[in-house]
Design a protein around this motif. Structure first.
Motif, PDB file in Angstrom:
ATOM      1  N   THR A   1       0.870  -1.104  -0.034  1.00 10.39           N
ATOM      2  CA  THR A   1      -0.068  -0.106  -0.028  1.00 10.39           C
ATOM      3  C   THR A   1       1.010   1.298   0.131  1.00 10.39           C
ATOM      4  N   ASP A   2       0.216   2.523   0.070  1.00 11.16           N
ATOM      5  CA  ASP A   2       1.000   3.663  -0.244  1.00 11.16           C
ATOM      6  C   ASP A   2       1.287   3.969   1.316  1.00 11.16           C
ATOM      7  N   PHE A   3       0.725   3.378   2.265  1.00 11.11           N
ATOM      8  CA  PHE A   3       0.889   3.801   3.730  1.00 11.11           C
ATOM      9  C   PHE A   3       0.912   2.567   4.549  1.00 11.11           C
ATOM     10  N   THR A   4       2.055   2.369   5.315  1.00 10.63           N
ATOM     11  CA  THR A   4       2.019   0.965   6.161  1.00 10.63           C
ATOM     12  C   THR A   4       1.085   1.250   7.348  1.00 10.63           C
ATOM     13  N   ASP A   5       0.661   0.272   8.239  1.00  9.82           N
ATOM     14  CA  ASP A   5       0.008   0.425   9.221  1.00  9.82           C
ATOM     15  C   ASP A   5       0.810   1.357  10.293  1.00  9.82           C
ATOM     16  N   GLU A   6       1.821   1.176  10.269  1.00 10.73           N
ATOM     17  CA  GLU A   6       2.554   2.111  11.503  1.00 10.73           C
ATOM     18  C   GLU A   6       2.709   3.631  11.292  1.00 10.73           C
ATOM     19  N   LYS A   7       2.760   3.748   9.959  1.00  5.48           N
ATOM     20  CA  LYS A   7       2.553   5.076   9.417  1.00  5.48           C
ATOM     21  C   LYS A   7       1.294   5.760   9.711  1.00  5.48           C
ATOM     22  N   LEU A   8       0.364   4.975   9.531  1.00  7.59           N
ATOM     23  CA  LEU A   8      -1.229   5.347   9.522  1.00  7.59           C
ATOM     24  C   LEU A   8      -1.448   5.517  11.057  1.00  7.59           C
ATOM     25  N   ARG A   9      -0.822   4.691  12.135  1.00  9.06           N
ATOM     26  CA  ARG A   9      -1.278   4.905  13.401  1.00  9.06           C
ATOM     27  C   ARG A   9      -0.478   6.435  13.929  1.00  9.06           C
ATOM     28  N   VAL A  10       0.837   6.647  13.280  1.00  7.86           N
ATOM     29  CA  VAL A  10       1.442   7.881  13.663  1.00  7.86           C
ATOM     30  C   VAL A  10       0.380   9.059  13.124  1.00  7.86           C
ATOM     31  N   TYR A  11      -0.184   8.848  12.063  1.00  4.58           N
ATOM     32  CA  TYR A  11      -1.442   9.937  11.707  1.00  4.58           C
ATOM     33  C   TYR A  11      -2.501   9.988  12.510  1.00  4.58           C
ATOM     34  N   LEU A  12      -2.911   8.723  13.018  1.00  3.03           N
ATOM     35  CA  LEU A  12      -4.039   8.766  13.737  1.00  3.03           C
ATOM     36  C   LEU A  12      -3.903   9.176  15.259  1.00  3.03           C
ATOM     37  N   ASN A  13      -2.791   8.927  16.007  1.00  2.00           N
ATOM     38  CA  ASN A  13      -2.407   9.598  16.923  1.00  2.00           C
ATOM     39  C   ASN A  13      -2.282  11.079  17.111  1.00  2.00           C
ATOM     40  N   LYS A  14      -2.066  11.511  15.988  1.00  2.00           N
ATOM     41  CA  LYS A  14      -2.103  13.188  16.062  1.00  2.00           C
ATOM     42  C   LYS A  14      -3.299  13.791  16.650  1.00  2.00           C
ATOM     43  N   TYR A  15      -4.495  13.052  16.356  1.00  2.00           N
ATOM     44  CA  TYR A  15      -6.092  13.455  16.708  1.00  2.00           C
ATOM     45  C   TYR A  15      -6.501  12.582  17.572  1.00  2.00           C
ATOM     46  N   ARG A  16      -5.883  11.819  18.359  1.00  2.00           N
ATOM     47  CA  ARG A  16      -6.043  10.955  19.448  1.00  2.00           C
ATOM     48  C   ARG A  16      -6.569  11.492  20.959  1.00  2.00           C
ATOM     49  N   LYS A  17      -7.575  11.214  21.617  1.00  2.00           N
ATOM     50  CA  LYS A  17      -8.170  11.853  22.781  1.00  2.00           C
ATOM     51  C   LYS A  17      -8.745  10.564  23.660  1.00  2.00           C
ATOM     52  N   THR A  18      -8.755  10.870  24.978  1.00  2.00           N
ATOM     53  CA  THR A  18      -9.047   9.882  26.042  1.00  2.00           C
ATOM     54  C   THR A  18     -10.461   9.956  26.512  1.00  2.00           C
ATOM     55  N   LEU A  19     -10.949   8.971  26.744  1.00  2.00           N
ATOM     56  CA  LEU A  19     -12.347   9.127  27.501  1.00  2.00           C
ATOM     57  C   LEU A  19     -11.902   8.257  28.849  1.00  2.00           C
ATOM     58  N   ASP A  20     -12.352   8.826  29.974  1.00  2.00           N
ATOM     59  CA  ASP A  20     -12.153   8.158  31.274  1.00  2.00           C
ATOM     60  C   ASP A  20     -13.585   7.932  31.963  1.00  2.00           C
ATOM     61  N   ASP A  21     -14.114   6.906  32.208  1.00  2.00           N
ATOM     62  CA  ASP A  21     -15.364   6.677  32.884  1.00  2.00           C
ATOM     63  C   ASP A  21     -16.346   7.503  32.267  1.00  2.00           C
ATOM     64  N   TYR A  22     -16.554   7.504  31.141  1.00  2.00           N
ATOM     65  CA  TYR A  22     -17.492   8.301  30.556  1.00  2.00           C
ATOM     66  C   TYR A  22     -18.728   7.535  30.254  1.00  2.00           C
ATOM     67  N   PRO A  23     -19.985   8.129  30.963  1.00  2.00           N
ATOM     68  CA  PRO A  23     -21.216   7.133  30.919  1.00  2.00           C
ATOM     69  C   PRO A  23     -21.750   6.863  29.377  1.00  2.00           C
ATOM     70  N   LEU A  24     -22.242   5.640  29.220  1.00  2.00           N
ATOM     71  CA  LEU A  24     -22.887   5.238  28.185  1.00  2.00           C
ATOM     72  C   LEU A  24     -24.585   5.587  28.290  1.00  2.00           C
ATOM     73  N   THR A  25     -25.023   5.561  27.016  1.00  2.00           N
ATOM     74  CA  THR A  25     -26.606   5.909  27.244  1.00  2.00           C
ATOM     75  C   THR A  25     -27.369   4.720  26.755  1.00  2.00           C
ATOM     76  N   ALA A  26     -28.245   3.993  27.538  1.00  2.00           N
ATOM     77  CA  ALA A  26     -29.053   2.876  27.210  1.00  2.00           C
ATOM     78  C   ALA A  26     -30.014   3.608  25.987  1.00  2.00           C
ATOM     79  N   GLU A  27     -29.927   2.541  24.733  1.00  2.00           N
ATOM     80  CA  GLU A  27     -30.559   2.780  23.783  1.00  2.00           C
ATOM     81  C   GLU A  27     -32.061   2.205  23.609  1.00  2.00           C
ATOM     82  N   THR A  28     -32.154   1.209  24.346  1.00  2.00           N
ATOM     83  CA  THR A  28     -33.337   0.253  24.344  1.00  2.00           C
ATOM     84  C   THR A  28     -33.889   0.263  25.744  1.00  2.00           C
ATOM     85  N   ASP A  29     -35.384   0.110  25.790  1.00  2.00           N
ATOM     86  CA  ASP A  29     -35.866  -0.044  27.132  1.00  2.00           C
ATOM     87  C   ASP A  29     -35.444  -1.346  27.851  1.00  2.00           C
TER      88      ASP A  29
END
Length: 168
Positions: free
Chosen positions: A25-53
């Motif tokens: 490919t044009d970009f290896t997985d490792e190179k794509l991880r570097v690009y992805l990490n530029k816009y990575r953020k963390t959730l810590d104990d973030y509440p989920l919402t129940a979609e169904t009853d």
């Protein structure tokens, strides 16, 4: 991470060929991880919402998640055997109602569209051709090797950071 990489490869038109690996490919997985990490953020104990009853389907407000751990209200990790996960869309489907009725998530989330648009900008800088290309009487379609095509894809995927600008 493989789900994220697959989604990113679709956005940047860089799929791994059948029977091949990321070196084809044009970009290896490792190179794509570097690009992805530029816009990575963390959730810590973030509440989920129940979609169904029946409290079997839970939704996270964030998409494109990785390294996910679901916890109950008692801060006890929920076994991955107890639910199926769609980390791309942030949807978690449980086999039976979680006890107690509160689910929290710890994970990293990524801005896949900003990442893809950055990659298109890099491709535009490296493109060999610009504008229409014609061989004799045949006009060739634009693709990822054409500068104008790459710039168009960059603008298609880039989202405004403020509400003051809208693209038409």
């Amino acid at each position: 991470m493989s789900q994220l990489l697959d989604e990113l490869r679709v956005l940047i038109e860089d799929k791994i060929p059948d029977g091949g690996d990321d070196t084809d490919t044009d970009f290896t997985d490792e190179k794509l991880r570097v690009y992805l990490n530029k816009y990575r953020k963390t959730l810590d104990d973030y509440p989920l919402t129940a979609e169904t009853d029946d409290y079997l389907v839970w939704i996270c407000d964030y998409k494109y998640l990785d390294n996910r751990v679901l916890d109950s209200a008692t801060d006890t990790p929920i076994s991955e055997d107890d639910y199926s996960a769609d980390d791309i869309n942030g949807i978690y489907t449980f086999d039976e109602e979680p006890d107690p009725l509160a689910v929290y998530i710890k994970a990293q989330y990524y801005d896949l569209y900003k990442t893809a648009s950055d990659i298109w900008k890099v491709r535009a800088a490296e493109a060999k051709f610009s504008g229409d290309i014609q061989l004799s009487d045949e006009k060739l379609p634009m693709d990822k090797y054409n500068r104008e095509y790459c710039i168009k894809k960059y603008w298609d995927l880039r989202q405004s950071d403020t509400s003051e600008m809208e693209r038409g």
